[in-house]
Write an enzyme that holds these catalytic residues in place. Structure first.
Site, PDB file in Angstrom:
ATOM      1  CE  LYS A 286      -3.714  -1.928   2.954  1.00 11.73           C
ATOM      2  NZ  LYS A 286      -4.872  -1.751   2.067  1.00 11.73           N
ATOM      3  NE  ARG A 360     -10.820 -10.035  -1.910  1.00 13.71           N
ATOM      4  CZ  ARG A 360     -11.188  -9.132  -2.824  1.00 13.71           C
ATOM      5  NH1 ARG A 360     -11.438  -9.508  -4.065  1.00 13.71           N
ATOM      6  NH2 ARG A 360     -11.298  -7.858  -2.498  1.00 13.71           N
TER       7      ARG A 360
END
Length: 514
Positions: A286, A360
């Site tokens: 990120k 996920r």
């Protein structure tokens, strides 16, 4: 390892109720509501108190107190009453009944209680006409009485302690009903505040092992059992999502299972929470600015932990298992690479093209494990996608899944006072998850990213016999962490989002047991 026991909150704010007149209920502060009516505000006075409080009404008119939500004004208390100050808290345009009225009362009480930090007592004389009203005021007080000072040293004294006690003035509500309201509000408050604390703590303190230890400590003396799978157990059980995400960190992943199983339980619900204790994005790193709030990426697991403990404290007649999917997502020489193929529990393979789509993967393991027990319903909750905030903003969660359960979750959220909106799972987006080298890949079409993530999770919702288990997914990416100023009963940073919805869903299931 930090002293986890020190993080366990004491009893918190003391909540009581009274039928007595205000002159017989001494406290530091008297809290009154101001209803917004057009461009002006109207102080809502308890019956029989108009003469004693006429000076408050006059002062509010002079100061042009408007009654907007979150508007709080502090005045000297009128002479002849046992209070030091009067606090006027905005109710907005107060509805006559329903969930919107309850939330307006909840928010007004919370805003006043936040303003009263550093003081010892208050009487909340808001317009309470029913048991639902009394519950809302008590909950607002319980949620508003929060302060985080665990990691301060030199400036610890600058953090005012939360209001110590609150008395709900409710002369028109039966005492038995008030007792129920107060007990429930206190339990919910403890759960919400615990979830906030876990989110607020820094990631060098909160990592998978310490969250697991916290869960064990918090469950002591309750009817909740806790079991923990560490790396060797996860490898033996085929939990490739948790292992793959966590393998870049020195703090190994954990799968924590909490179980509350009352006798003659009406139904069995499974809750699965994303618990990424810090998310750097892994090798798909990120930008630095996007990492600064990533201690909050375990808010789903915090909500599940708090909800299971609260259900047990309330003695709800519903079995609930909570699955905390805990990992730290860091880049290193051992981290999962873009292009790696991992095997989720149950055997399905996933091509990991973006290591920053890691939530996920750990949820997939948790969902498979939860569904193996054939619950009546499974709900996962996660700070899953930035797309949730693009679609719904920072205060409204997205709810996806099977239509009937999705509707039930959205209704539970509305009843609990949490914003949530049902979202679709368009079948045409599913093809974007097809992989050329594995059963599926972990990213798909960037448009509708929240929905694509939901479609990925749906692939892992089936019982041991292959039958579908009713499933819903709650994306709390925005609502879980408040980067702006406090409002109502909501503090800055961790909000405890989802705890109330998960508990209300169990309460609704219990009510439908027949």
């Amino acid at each position: 390892m930090p002293d986890v026991q020190a993080l366990l909150e004491p009893r918190g704010i003391e909540l009581t109720a009274t039928h007595k007149s205000l002159s017989r209920t001494p406290a530091h502060a008297l809290v009154l509501g101001v209803e917004k009516a057009g461009g002006t505000g109207r102080v809502v006075l308890p019956a029989g108190e108009q003469r004693r409080l006429s000076a408050v009404v006059e002062a509010a008119e002079v100061l042009r107190v408007g009654g907007a939500a979150d508007e709080v004004t502090v005045l000297p208390a009128p002479s002849g009453l046992p209070f030091a100050v009067t606090v006027l808290t905005g109710l907005g345009a107060l509805p006559e009944d329903g969930a919107a009225r309850a939330e307006a009362l909840r928010r007004a009480a919370g805003a006043a209680v936040r303003r009263l930090a550093g003081t010892d007592s208050a009487v909340l004389a808001l317009p309470v006409a029913s048991e639902q009203d009394a519950a809302a005021v008590a909950e607002g007080a319980a949620f508003g009485a929060f302060a985080f000072a665990h990691q301060r040293a030199a400036t610890a004294g600058s953090v005012k302690a939360p209001l110590a006690s609150a008395v709900v003035h409710a002369p028109d509500v039966a005492r038995a009903a008030l007792s129920r309201c107060l007990d429930r509000a206190a339990a919910l408050g403890r759960g919400v505040r615990a979830a906030r604390t876990l989110v607020d703590l820094s990631p060098n303190v909160v990592y998978p092992e310490t969250v697991a230890d916290y869960a064990r400590q918090a469950a002591k003396g309750t009817k909740v059992s806790v079991s923990v799978l560490a790396e060797k157990d996860l490898a033996k059980g085929g939990y490739g999502g948790l292992l793959g995400v966590g393998q870049g960190s020195v703090h190994g992943p954990r799968l924590v299972k909490l179980e509350y199983s009352p006798a003659r339980a009406a139904k069995h619900y499974a809750y699965v929470g994303k618990g990424i204790t810090f998310d750097s994005g892994g090798l798909s790193l990120k930008p630095p600015a996007s990492m600064m709030t990533m201690k909050s990426d375990m808010a789903g697991a915090a909500a599940v932990l708090a909800a299971v403990l609260t259900a047990a404290e309330l003695g709800l007649p519903v079995k609930v298992t909570g699955w905390l999917c805990l990992a730290e997502n860091l880049p290193s020489s051992t981290a999962t690479r873009p292009g790696d193929v991992i095997t989720i529990r149950g055997g399905r393979t996933v091509e990991v093209l973006n290591t920053d789509a890691e939530g996920r993967l750990v949820l997939a393991d948790g969902l498979v494990a939860a569904c193996e027990e054939a619950p009546d319903a499974v709900v996962d909750i996660a700070t899953l996608t930035g797309a949730q905030m693009v679609a719904l903003g920072t205060r409204t969660s997205g709810v996806m899944g099977d239509e009937s359960l999705r509707t039930a979750v959205a209704e539970a959220a509305r009843g609990a006072g949490e914003d949530a909106w049902p979202m679709p799972l368009p079948e045409h987006l599913r093809a974007s998850l097809d992989s050329k080298v594995a059963d599926l890949k972990n990213v798909g079409d960037k448009h509708g990213g929240m929905l694509v993530a939901g479609l990925f999770l749906r692939e892992f919702v089936a019982g041991a016999d292959g039958a579908r288990v009713p499933w819903a997914h709650i994306d709390i990416a925005g609502p879980s962490f408040n980067e702006s100023s406090p409002y109502g009963y909501t503090p800055a940073e961790g909000t405890g989002a989802g705890v109330r919805t998960l508990v209300r869903l169990l309460e609704n299931a219990a009510a439908d047991r027949g």
